[in-house]
Design a protein around this motif. Structure first.
Motif, PDB file in Angstrom:
ATOM      1  N   VAL A  83       0.840  -1.203   0.000  1.00  0.00           N
ATOM      2  CA  VAL A  83       0.000   0.000   0.000  1.00  0.00           C
ATOM      3  C   VAL A  83       0.871   1.249   0.000  1.00  0.00           C
ATOM      4  O   VAL A  83       0.566   2.232  -0.698  1.00  0.00           O
ATOM      5  N   GLU A  84       1.970   1.222   0.733  1.00  0.00           N
ATOM      6  CA  GLU A  84       2.891   2.356   0.701  1.00  0.00           C
ATOM      7  C   GLU A  84       3.366   2.611  -0.734  1.00  0.00           C
ATOM      8  O   GLU A  84       3.415   3.765  -1.203  1.00  0.00           O
ATOM      9  N   GLY A  85       3.676   1.547  -1.451  1.00  0.00           N
ATOM     10  CA  GLY A  85       4.088   1.696  -2.837  1.00  0.00           C
ATOM     11  C   GLY A  85       2.984   2.228  -3.728  1.00  0.00           C
ATOM     12  O   GLY A  85       3.216   3.050  -4.612  1.00  0.00           O
ATOM     13  N   MET A  86       1.755   1.768  -3.483  1.00  0.00           N
ATOM     14  CA  MET A  86       0.632   2.237  -4.296  1.00  0.00           C
ATOM     15  C   MET A  86       0.336   3.718  -4.057  1.00  0.00           C
ATOM     16  O   MET A  86      -0.033   4.447  -4.990  1.00  0.00           O
ATOM     17  N   MET A  87       0.506   4.174  -2.835  1.00  0.00           N
ATOM     18  CA  MET A  87       0.298   5.598  -2.554  1.00  0.00           C
ATOM     19  C   MET A  87       1.385   6.447  -3.225  1.00  0.00           C
ATOM     20  O   MET A  87       1.118   7.545  -3.711  1.00  0.00           O
ATOM     21  N   ALA A  88       2.588   5.917  -3.288  1.00  0.00           N
ATOM     22  CA  ALA A  88       3.662   6.619  -4.008  1.00  0.00           C
ATOM     23  C   ALA A  88       3.371   6.642  -5.505  1.00  0.00           C
ATOM     24  O   ALA A  88       3.586   7.654  -6.181  1.00  0.00           O
ATOM     25  N   LEU A  89       2.861   5.531  -6.021  1.00  0.00           N
ATOM     26  CA  LEU A  89       2.485   5.475  -7.430  1.00  0.00           C
ATOM     27  C   LEU A  89       1.403   6.490  -7.736  1.00  0.00           C
ATOM     28  O   LEU A  89       1.499   7.239  -8.718  1.00  0.00           O
ATOM     29  N   LEU A  90       0.368   6.541  -6.908  1.00  0.00           N
ATOM     30  CA  LEU A  90      -0.728   7.484  -7.124  1.00  0.00           C
ATOM     31  C   LEU A  90      -0.203   8.917  -7.149  1.00  0.00           C
ATOM     32  O   LEU A  90      -0.540   9.700  -8.041  1.00  0.00           O
ATOM     33  N   ALA A  91       0.622   9.261  -6.172  1.00  0.00           N
ATOM     34  CA  ALA A  91       1.181  10.613  -6.127  1.00  0.00           C
ATOM     35  C   ALA A  91       2.019  10.899  -7.368  1.00  0.00           C
ATOM     36  O   ALA A  91       2.004  12.014  -7.907  1.00  0.00           O
ATOM     37  N   GLY A  92       2.734   9.888  -7.841  1.00  0.00           N
ATOM     38  CA  GLY A  92       3.567  10.072  -9.017  1.00  0.00           C
ATOM     39  C   GLY A  92       2.792  10.348 -10.284  1.00  0.00           C
ATOM     40  O   GLY A  92       3.335  10.924 -11.238  1.00  0.00           O
ATOM     41  N   THR A  93       1.530   9.955 -10.320  1.00  0.00           N
ATOM     42  CA  THR A  93       0.707  10.230 -11.500  1.00  0.00           C
ATOM     43  C   THR A  93       0.205  11.671 -11.530  1.00  0.00           C
ATOM     44  O   THR A  93      -0.348  12.111 -12.544  1.00  0.00           O
ATOM     45  N   GLY A  94       0.347  12.387 -10.407  1.00  0.00           N
ATOM     46  CA  GLY A  94      -0.182  13.738 -10.317  1.00  0.00           C
ATOM     47  C   GLY A  94      -1.645  13.795  -9.924  1.00  0.00           C
ATOM     48  O   GLY A  94      -2.233  14.876  -9.880  1.00  0.00           O
ATOM     49  N   HIS A  95      -2.231  12.656  -9.617  1.00  0.00           N
ATOM     50  CA  HIS A  95      -3.620  12.588  -9.179  1.00  0.00           C
ATOM     51  C   HIS A  95      -3.657  12.243  -7.691  1.00  0.00           C
ATOM     52  O   HIS A  95      -2.699  11.706  -7.139  1.00  0.00           O
ATOM     53  N   HIS A  96      -4.770  12.516  -7.050  1.00  0.00           N
ATOM     54  CA  HIS A  96      -4.907  12.158  -5.645  1.00  0.00           C
ATOM     55  C   HIS A  96      -5.984  11.106  -5.409  1.00  0.00           C
ATOM     56  O   HIS A  96      -6.176  10.632  -4.290  1.00  0.00           O
ATOM     57  N   VAL A  97      -6.712  10.721  -6.474  1.00  0.00           N
ATOM     58  CA  VAL A  97      -7.765   9.726  -6.360  1.00  0.00           C
ATOM     59  C   VAL A  97      -7.934   9.055  -7.714  1.00  0.00           C
ATOM     60  O   VAL A  97      -7.644   9.661  -8.753  1.00  0.00           O
ATOM     61  N   GLY A  98      -8.355   7.809  -7.720  1.00  0.00           N
ATOM     62  CA  GLY A  98      -8.537   7.103  -8.979  1.00  0.00           C
ATOM     63  C   GLY A  98      -9.480   5.933  -8.842  1.00  0.00           C
ATOM     64  O   GLY A  98      -9.957   5.607  -7.744  1.00  0.00           O
ATOM     65  N   ILE A  99      -9.764   5.296  -9.965  1.00  0.00           N
ATOM     66  CA  ILE A  99     -10.503   4.032 -10.005  1.00  0.00           C
ATOM     67  C   ILE A  99      -9.460   2.923  -9.984  1.00  0.00           C
ATOM     68  O   ILE A  99      -8.566   2.891 -10.835  1.00  0.00           O
ATOM     69  N   TRP A 100      -9.573   2.021  -9.031  1.00  0.00           N
ATOM     70  CA  TRP A 100      -8.575   0.958  -8.843  1.00  0.00           C
ATOM     71  C   TRP A 100      -9.151  -0.367  -9.315  1.00  0.00           C
ATOM     72  O   TRP A 100     -10.222  -0.774  -8.865  1.00  0.00           O
ATOM     73  N   VAL A 101      -8.412  -1.047 -10.192  1.00  0.00           N
ATOM     74  CA  VAL A 101      -8.827  -2.338 -10.735  1.00  0.00           C
ATOM     75  C   VAL A 101      -7.766  -3.366 -10.359  1.00  0.00           C
ATOM     76  O   VAL A 101      -6.583  -3.187 -10.689  1.00  0.00           O
ATOM     77  N   GLY A 102      -8.168  -4.446  -9.693  1.00  0.00           N
ATOM     78  CA  GLY A 102      -7.207  -5.456  -9.279  1.00  0.00           C
ATOM     79  C   GLY A 102      -7.647  -6.861  -9.645  1.00  0.00           C
ATOM     80  O   GLY A 102      -8.835  -7.181  -9.649  1.00  0.00           O
ATOM     81  N   HIS A 103      -6.671  -7.703  -9.948  1.00  0.00           N
ATOM     82  CA  HIS A 103      -6.931  -9.117 -10.250  1.00  0.00           C
ATOM     83  C   HIS A 103      -6.007  -9.972  -9.395  1.00  0.00           C
ATOM     84  O   HIS A 103      -4.829  -9.656  -9.205  1.00  0.00           O
ATOM     85  N   ASP A 104      -6.547 -11.090  -8.844  1.00  0.00           N
ATOM     86  CA  ASP A 104      -5.737 -12.026  -8.076  1.00  0.00           C
ATOM     87  C   ASP A 104      -5.119 -11.285  -6.896  1.00  0.00           C
ATOM     88  O   ASP A 104      -5.827 -10.566  -6.188  1.00  0.00           O
ATOM     89  N   TRP A 105      -3.809 -11.416  -6.640  1.00  0.00           N
ATOM     90  CA  TRP A 105      -3.200 -10.664  -5.539  1.00  0.00           C
ATOM     91  C   TRP A 105      -3.328  -9.159  -5.755  1.00  0.00           C
ATOM     92  O   TRP A 105      -3.320  -8.384  -4.794  1.00  0.00           O
ATOM     93  N   GLY A 106      -3.443  -8.745  -6.998  1.00  0.00           N
ATOM     94  CA  GLY A 106      -3.696  -7.327  -7.244  1.00  0.00           C
ATOM     95  C   GLY A 106      -5.003  -6.879  -6.626  1.00  0.00           C
ATOM     96  O   GLY A 106      -5.123  -5.733  -6.170  1.00  0.00           O
ATOM     97  N   ALA A 107      -5.999  -7.768  -6.591  1.00  0.00           N
ATOM     98  CA  ALA A 107      -7.264  -7.447  -5.937  1.00  0.00           C
ATOM     99  C   ALA A 107      -7.085  -7.376  -4.421  1.00  0.00           C
ATOM    100  O   ALA A 107      -7.767  -6.591  -3.747  1.00  0.00           O
ATOM    101  N   GLY A 108      -6.182  -8.188  -3.887  1.00  0.00           N
ATOM    102  CA  GLY A 108      -5.857  -8.046  -2.470  1.00  0.00           C
ATOM    103  C   GLY A 108      -5.265  -6.684  -2.168  1.00  0.00           C
ATOM    104  O   GLY A 108      -5.600  -6.042  -1.169  1.00  0.00           O
ATOM    105  N   VAL A 109      -4.410  -6.204  -3.069  1.00  0.00           N
ATOM    106  CA  VAL A 109      -3.776  -4.895  -2.884  1.00  0.00           C
ATOM    107  C   VAL A 109      -4.793  -3.767  -3.052  1.00  0.00           C
ATOM    108  O   VAL A 109      -4.835  -2.833  -2.243  1.00  0.00           O
ATOM    109  N   THR A 110      -5.612  -3.828  -4.092  1.00  0.00           N
ATOM    110  CA  THR A 110      -6.612  -2.773  -4.262  1.00  0.00           C
ATOM    111  C   THR A 110      -7.587  -2.753  -3.086  1.00  0.00           C
ATOM    112  O   THR A 110      -8.032  -1.683  -2.655  1.00  0.00           O
ATOM    113  N   SER A 111      -7.893  -3.926  -2.553  1.00  0.00           N
ATOM    114  CA  SER A 111      -8.761  -3.996  -1.370  1.00  0.00           C
ATOM    115  C   SER A 111      -8.089  -3.340  -0.171  1.00  0.00           C
ATOM    116  O   SER A 111      -8.739  -2.619   0.599  1.00  0.00           O
ATOM    117  N   SER A 112      -6.795  -3.572  -0.018  1.00  0.00           N
ATOM    118  CA  SER A 112      -6.061  -2.946   1.085  1.00  0.00           C
ATOM    119  C   SER A 112      -6.009  -1.432   0.926  1.00  0.00           C
ATOM    120  O   SER A 112      -6.147  -0.686   1.900  1.00  0.00           O
TER     121      SER A 112
END
Length: 354
Positions: A83-112
């Protein structure tokens, strides 16, 4: 076709997340988070489709994969670290909110991400793995096994037996996988047919070994064409050859850490944002049709949409058109203001009563 560009963000000192991006920089943000195994390029069908409509489509190589940091440190792959990495990724895009799509363990991460940072989630879309399950450790999904298919006295871990195998025989199993990462990935990515029964062979991994106990993964030329386009598969296989299976598979070694972290989520983990769940009808491991795996999601999500696609676990590869259509309709129905051009297109509608 919209150009796909490559970027990266650095966070937590020296960790890096590499990601692919396409579409207008200021378009509504949608992020595609892959599972095990995978890399950013495996979402190419979704990146192309959404970018062409005017979304800013982002897909990272998750930590442990591709060109992102892939250290052999188990804690790097806990949900808290991810999640720390995902928050850094989000900030790096220049956005503060988005639609998150996850599959398999990616869905575990988007859920977190949705549990811990609901303010960063405009909507949550999970494929195959429901919200409020895998991100909570063993207790989030093991009690939901269909015990008519997997009697507890014979199959203690049900279809999740392979997960227990990772915990008990991690290094040995990684050595088996890394004999031929490309061949193993191709064996995984074969087209699925409707199963004759709901029993998952992965429920026998500790007893029989992977793929029935063969001494090494099948060679690349021993299996049929993969469900990914050839160029996408070749890029993905090269990524897996580069990192091997150790880093990405360490996601399975953090169940206790994940349970502790996500057990402290704001609002008890209840979500008010729109949530879409895509059932893969023929998925016998993430079985959401005959087991109770979806029940917690239905309790903890107040605005939930569900759709079923006739495909196996790799639903977005097997049926990309169906999956993309489901995502498009969900966004139009639940998040019309996130549809590109909504705010400046001058679109009007008038009904004439005759």
């Amino acid at each position: 076709m919209t150009a796909i560009t490559e970027h990266h963000v650095v966070y937590a000192g020296d960790k890096k997340i590499n990601y692919l991006a396409a579409g207008p920089v200021n378009g509504p943000l949608i992020l595609f988070i892959h599972g095990w195994p995978g890399t950013a390029i495996t979402w190419k069908a979704q990146i192309d489709a959404f970018a062409a409509l005017g979304f800013r489509a982002i897909a990272p190589d998750m930590p442990g994969y591709g060109k992102s940091t892939a250290r052999r440190v188990v804690e790097d792959y806990s949900q808290e670290a991810l999640v720390e990495g995902m928050m850094a990724l989000l900030a790096g895009t220049g956005h503060h909110v988005g639609i998150w799509v996850g599959h398999d363990w990616g869905a575990g991460v988007t859920s977190s991400v949705a549990r811990q940072h609901p303010e960063a989630v405009k909507a949550l879309i999970n494929l195959c793995v429901p919200y409020h399950t895998i991100e909570l450790g063993w207790d989030g999904f093991l009690p939901l096994v269909n015990r008519e298919i997997y009697p507890a006295d014979e199959y203690e871990f049900g279809q999740w037996d392979y997960m227990r195998n990772w915990e008990e025989n991690f290094e040995k199993t990684i050595q088996w996988c890394d004999q031929d990462p490309a061949g193993l990935c191709k064996a995984f990515l074969q087209r699925t047919s409707q199963p004759s029964n709901r029993f998952a062979p992965l429920g026998l991994v500790r007893k029989n070994g992977w793929l029935g106990g063969i001494p090494k993964p099948p060679a690349v030329d021993a299996t049929g064409p993969p469900i990914l386009p050839a160029d996408v598969f070749d890029s993905f296989a090269a990524d897996m050859q580069r990192t091997g299976f150790w880093p990405g598979t360490a996601y399975y070694l953090n169940h206790e850490r994940n349970a502790e972290y996500n057990g402290k989520a704001p609002s008890g983990g209840r979500l008010k944002q729109p949530v879409l769940f895509v059932h893969a009808l023929w998925d016998t491991v993430c079985d959401t049709k005959t087991s109770r795996l979806v029940e917690p999601m239905r309790e903890f999500c107040s605005n939930l949409t569900e759709v079923t696609v006739e495909a196996g676990h790799w639903v977005q590869f097997e049926k990309p058109g169906y999956v993309n259509a489901a995502l498009f309709r969900f966004i139009v129905d639940e998040l019309p203001s996130e549809w590109p051009g909504f705010w400046d297109s001058g679109y009007t509608k008038k009904k004439l009563v005759l």
